[in-house]
Motif scaffolding. Structure first.
Motif, PDB file in Angstrom:
ATOM      1  N   GLU A   5     -43.729  32.555  22.194  1.00 28.17           N
ATOM      2  CA  GLU A   5     -44.231  31.182  22.238  1.00 28.17           C
ATOM      3  C   GLU A   5     -44.957  30.918  23.544  1.00 28.17           C
ATOM      4  N   THR A   6     -44.408  31.449  24.641  1.00 26.42           N
ATOM      5  CA  THR A   6     -45.034  31.256  25.948  1.00 26.42           C
ATOM      6  C   THR A   6     -46.430  31.849  25.973  1.00 26.42           C
ATOM      7  N   GLU A   7     -46.549  33.086  25.486  1.00 23.61           N
ATOM      8  CA  GLU A   7     -47.849  33.747  25.498  1.00 23.61           C
ATOM      9  C   GLU A   7     -48.851  33.005  24.631  1.00 23.61           C
ATOM     10  N   PHE A   8     -48.419  32.588  23.443  1.00 25.36           N
ATOM     11  CA  PHE A   8     -49.337  31.895  22.549  1.00 25.36           C
ATOM     12  C   PHE A   8     -49.754  30.558  23.147  1.00 25.36           C
ATOM     13  N   TYR A   9     -48.798  29.847  23.741  1.00 24.50           N
ATOM     14  CA  TYR A   9     -49.087  28.539  24.323  1.00 24.50           C
ATOM     15  C   TYR A   9     -50.061  28.669  25.484  1.00 24.50           C
ATOM     16  N   ASN A  10     -49.833  29.640  26.349  1.00 23.21           N
ATOM     17  CA  ASN A  10     -50.696  29.820  27.506  1.00 23.21           C
ATOM     18  C   ASN A  10     -52.084  30.305  27.126  1.00 23.21           C
ATOM     19  N   ARG A  11     -52.192  30.936  25.960  1.00 22.59           N
ATOM     20  CA  ARG A  11     -53.492  31.462  25.526  1.00 22.59           C
ATOM     21  C   ARG A  11     -53.996  30.761  24.268  1.00 22.59           C
ATOM     22  N   LEU A  12     -53.575  29.544  24.088  1.00 21.65           N
ATOM     23  CA  LEU A  12     -53.990  28.776  22.915  1.00 21.65           C
ATOM     24  C   LEU A  12     -55.514  28.730  22.837  1.00 21.65           C
ATOM     25  N   GLY A  13     -56.069  29.237  21.742  1.00 24.97           N
ATOM     26  CA  GLY A  13     -57.513  29.350  21.611  1.00 24.97           C
ATOM     27  C   GLY A  13     -58.116  28.274  20.740  1.00 24.97           C
ATOM     28  N   ILE A  14     -59.430  28.196  20.796  1.00 28.74           N
ATOM     29  CA  ILE A  14     -60.153  27.161  20.050  1.00 28.74           C
ATOM     30  C   ILE A  14     -59.907  27.290  18.548  1.00 28.74           C
ATOM     31  N   ARG A  59     -45.570  21.263  25.150  1.00 22.21           N
ATOM     32  CA  ARG A  59     -45.057  22.507  25.717  1.00 22.21           C
ATOM     33  C   ARG A  59     -43.761  22.898  25.007  1.00 22.21           C
ATOM     34  N   PRO A  60     -43.677  24.089  24.392  1.00 19.25           N
ATOM     35  CA  PRO A  60     -42.454  24.494  23.692  1.00 19.25           C
ATOM     36  C   PRO A  60     -41.247  24.516  24.624  1.00 19.25           C
ATOM     37  N   GLY A  61     -40.131  24.046  24.112  1.00 20.95           N
ATOM     38  CA  GLY A  61     -38.887  24.085  24.869  1.00 20.95           C
ATOM     39  C   GLY A  61     -38.669  22.911  25.786  1.00 20.95           C
ATOM     40  N   ARG A  62     -39.669  22.048  25.954  1.00 22.99           N
ATOM     41  CA  ARG A  62     -39.484  20.917  26.873  1.00 22.99           C
ATOM     42  C   ARG A  62     -38.797  19.747  26.174  1.00 22.99           C
ATOM     43  N   TRP A  63     -39.374  19.299  25.070  1.00 23.66           N
ATOM     44  CA  TRP A  63     -38.787  18.203  24.305  1.00 23.66           C
ATOM     45  C   TRP A  63     -38.389  18.695  22.922  1.00 23.66           C
ATOM     46  N   THR A  64     -37.295  18.150  22.419  1.00 23.77           N
ATOM     47  CA  THR A  64     -36.898  18.439  21.043  1.00 23.77           C
ATOM     48  C   THR A  64     -37.733  17.584  20.100  1.00 23.77           C
ATOM     49  N   LEU A  65     -37.657  17.910  18.829  1.00 26.23           N
ATOM     50  CA  LEU A  65     -38.368  17.110  17.828  1.00 26.23           C
ATOM     51  C   LEU A  65     -37.891  15.664  17.873  1.00 26.23           C
ATOM     52  N   GLN A  66     -36.583  15.463  18.067  1.00 26.81           N
ATOM     53  CA  GLN A  66     -36.039  14.108  18.107  1.00 26.81           C
ATOM     54  C   GLN A  66     -36.561  13.339  19.326  1.00 26.81           C
ATOM     55  N   GLN A  67     -36.707  14.019  20.445  1.00 33.56           N
ATOM     56  CA  GLN A  67     -37.207  13.350  21.647  1.00 33.56           C
ATOM     57  C   GLN A  67     -38.675  12.966  21.504  1.00 33.56           C
ATOM     58  N   LEU A 101     -46.601  27.629  14.894  1.00 30.14           N
ATOM     59  CA  LEU A 101     -46.140  28.761  15.709  1.00 30.14           C
ATOM     60  C   LEU A 101     -45.194  28.334  16.829  1.00 30.14           C
ATOM     61  N   GLY A 102     -44.222  27.511  16.475  1.00 35.91           N
ATOM     62  CA  GLY A 102     -43.215  27.098  17.447  1.00 35.91           C
ATOM     63  C   GLY A 102     -43.618  25.956  18.345  1.00 35.91           C
ATOM     64  N   MET A 103     -44.814  25.401  18.153  1.00 34.32           N
ATOM     65  CA  MET A 103     -45.275  24.286  18.979  1.00 34.32           C
ATOM     66  C   MET A 103     -45.419  23.031  18.129  1.00 34.32           C
ATOM     67  N   TYR A 104     -44.945  21.919  18.661  1.00 28.75           N
ATOM     68  CA  TYR A 104     -45.175  20.627  18.024  1.00 28.75           C
ATOM     69  C   TYR A 104     -46.502  20.068  18.523  1.00 28.75           C
ATOM     70  N   TYR A 105     -47.216  19.406  17.624  1.00 28.10           N
ATOM     71  CA  TYR A 105     -48.463  18.778  18.036  1.00 28.10           C
ATOM     72  C   TYR A 105     -48.671  17.481  17.276  1.00 28.10           C
ATOM     73  N   ALA A 106     -49.535  16.634  17.838  1.00 30.29           N
ATOM     74  CA  ALA A 106     -49.828  15.331  17.243  1.00 30.29           C
ATOM     75  C   ALA A 106     -51.297  15.010  17.465  1.00 30.29           C
ATOM     76  N   LEU A 107     -51.827  14.164  16.602  1.00 33.93           N
ATOM     77  CA  LEU A 107     -53.216  13.720  16.702  1.00 33.93           C
ATOM     78  C   LEU A 107     -53.248  12.273  17.197  1.00 33.93           C
ATOM     79  N   TRP A 108     -54.270  11.993  18.006  1.00 33.26           N
ATOM     80  CA  TRP A 108     -54.390  10.672  18.616  1.00 33.26           C
ATOM     81  C   TRP A 108     -55.824  10.187  18.487  1.00 33.26           C
ATOM     82  N   PRO A 109     -56.032   8.906  18.301  1.00 36.54           N
ATOM     83  CA  PRO A 109     -57.408   8.396  18.297  1.00 36.54           C
ATOM     84  C   PRO A 109     -58.021   8.526  19.685  1.00 36.54           C
TER      85      PRO A 109
END
Length: 348
Positions: A5-14, A59-67, A101-109
């Motif tokens: 997860e760390t490697e994928f997050y640090n190298r997140l591509g377009i 960032r994976p591992g920082r906040w839980t889904l509930q947080q 891939l283990g990362m939570y994400y959200a969309l914002w206006p």
């Protein structure tokens, strides 16, 4: 965070970013611009039908889904109360969070606006009313999963990390720890009977923009349960008669919507001390992220820790002076007007 997860997050591509937006139900144009963010990965993505949106990968591992859900719920409550914040976009089924891939994400206006450099006499009471309205909503219900701004969470645990991982040079460890303990004691004593509720938590001018409609607070990623004054001290000046005047203008607006006791200002200095410790530990915990050594090349040097230790000692000495009712202060620490740059290395 797992190694993969760390490697994928640090190298997140377009391609991964655009795929995530399309998976959330939006056709993309191919435009993808990385925005300035150290803690999370944030991108401006163009849409095929025109316009654009913002996608934020936590960032994976920082906040839980509930947080994260509680962050979004707080923002949606504020938006429903017509308080100017940027709330996450609703996705399929009404959810605001997706996972890839283990990362939570959200969309914002995408929200156009200008960063706020200075606050004038007209703006201060307006901003005070806005913060009070945020706090009224924040106090209406509790947060079950978010951090509480306590000595343990923002002082003792970060200090323990710095000591156990041996970030602090040996000659400075005792000085640093002794000063930190005085800060912890002051916070514990001065926070008695102070109400805690949901607050922004990272309320400085960098998280405030001015839109066509007026002020708008952004980035509630660090929202916590804490004292109201935490949302004051990084936003307002402290230290001289002019600062006192501006603070009173802000409070005049705040008190139109919510009570605030001047006694709670006794928490400002220990909160500042907790910020010193927590911020250094935050950088230390992220040091394996390639963006952090680039952003903080001075971190970990003897000069860095000497400055941090000296600043913490000066602050701790000031707290001790206040507690013993001695009026004389170190003139050097009193003569400097505090700004946001005092609390954020990356603004220097």
């Amino acid at each position: 965070m797992e190694p993969g997860e760390t490697e994928f997050y640090n190298r997140l591509g377009i391609d991964s970013v655009l795929s995530a937006v399309e998976d959330a139900g939006h056709s993309v144009s191919g435009h993808c611009l990385a925005l300035n963010s150290l803690e999370n990965r944030v991108y401006d993505v163009g849409l095929e039908e025109g316009g654009h949106l913002i996608v934020k990968f936590y960032r994976p591992g920082r906040w839980t889904l509930q947080q994260i859900s509680e962050e979004h719920s707080f923002l949606l409550e504020l938006a429903r109360a017509e308080i100017p914040v940027i709330a996450p976009m609703a996705l399929e089924g009404g959810a605001t969070i997706r996972e890839i891939l283990g990362m939570y994400y959200a969309l914002w206006p995408a929200q156009r606006g200008r960063l706020v450099e200075e606050l004038d006499e007209i703006s201060l009471p307006i901003l005070g009313r806005l913060v009070a309205r945020i706090h009224n909503i924040g106090a209406s219900v509790g947060a079950k999963n978010r951090l509480e701004l306590t000595v343990r969470n923002f002082g003792e645990d970060p200090l323990r990390f710095l000591l156990e991982k041996e970030f602090l040079p040996k000659p400075l460890r005792k000085r640093y720890e002794d000063a930190a303990r005085k800060v912890f004691l002051s916070f514990s004593e001065n926070s008695r009977d102070v109400p805690f509720h949901r607050i922004h938590g990272d309320c400085h001018k960098g998280n405030l923009i001015r839109t066509e409609e007026g002020f708008c607070f952004i980035d509630f990623d660090d929202f916590v349960t804490g004292p109201a004054v935490q949302d004051f001290w990084m936003l307002l000046p402290f230290g001289d008669s002019r600062a006192d005047y501006e603070r009173e203008l802000f409070l005049a607006g705040y008190r139109e919507f919510r009570e605030f006791s001047d006694r709670w200002f006794s928490l400002v200095e220990p909160l500042r001390g907790l910020r010193f410790i927590h911020y250094s530990a935050w950088i230390a915990k992220r040091w394996e992220d390639p963006s952090f050594p680039n952003a903080f090349p001075h971190f970990g040097t003897e000069e860095y820790w000497e400055r941090e230790t000296t600043d913490l000692e000066r602050l701790a000495f000031g707290l001790y002076v206040e507690e013993t009712n001695v009026q004389e202060r170190n003139s050097a620490s009193e003569s400097e007007e505090l700004t946001n740059k005092d609390f954020f290395w990356d603004l220097n």
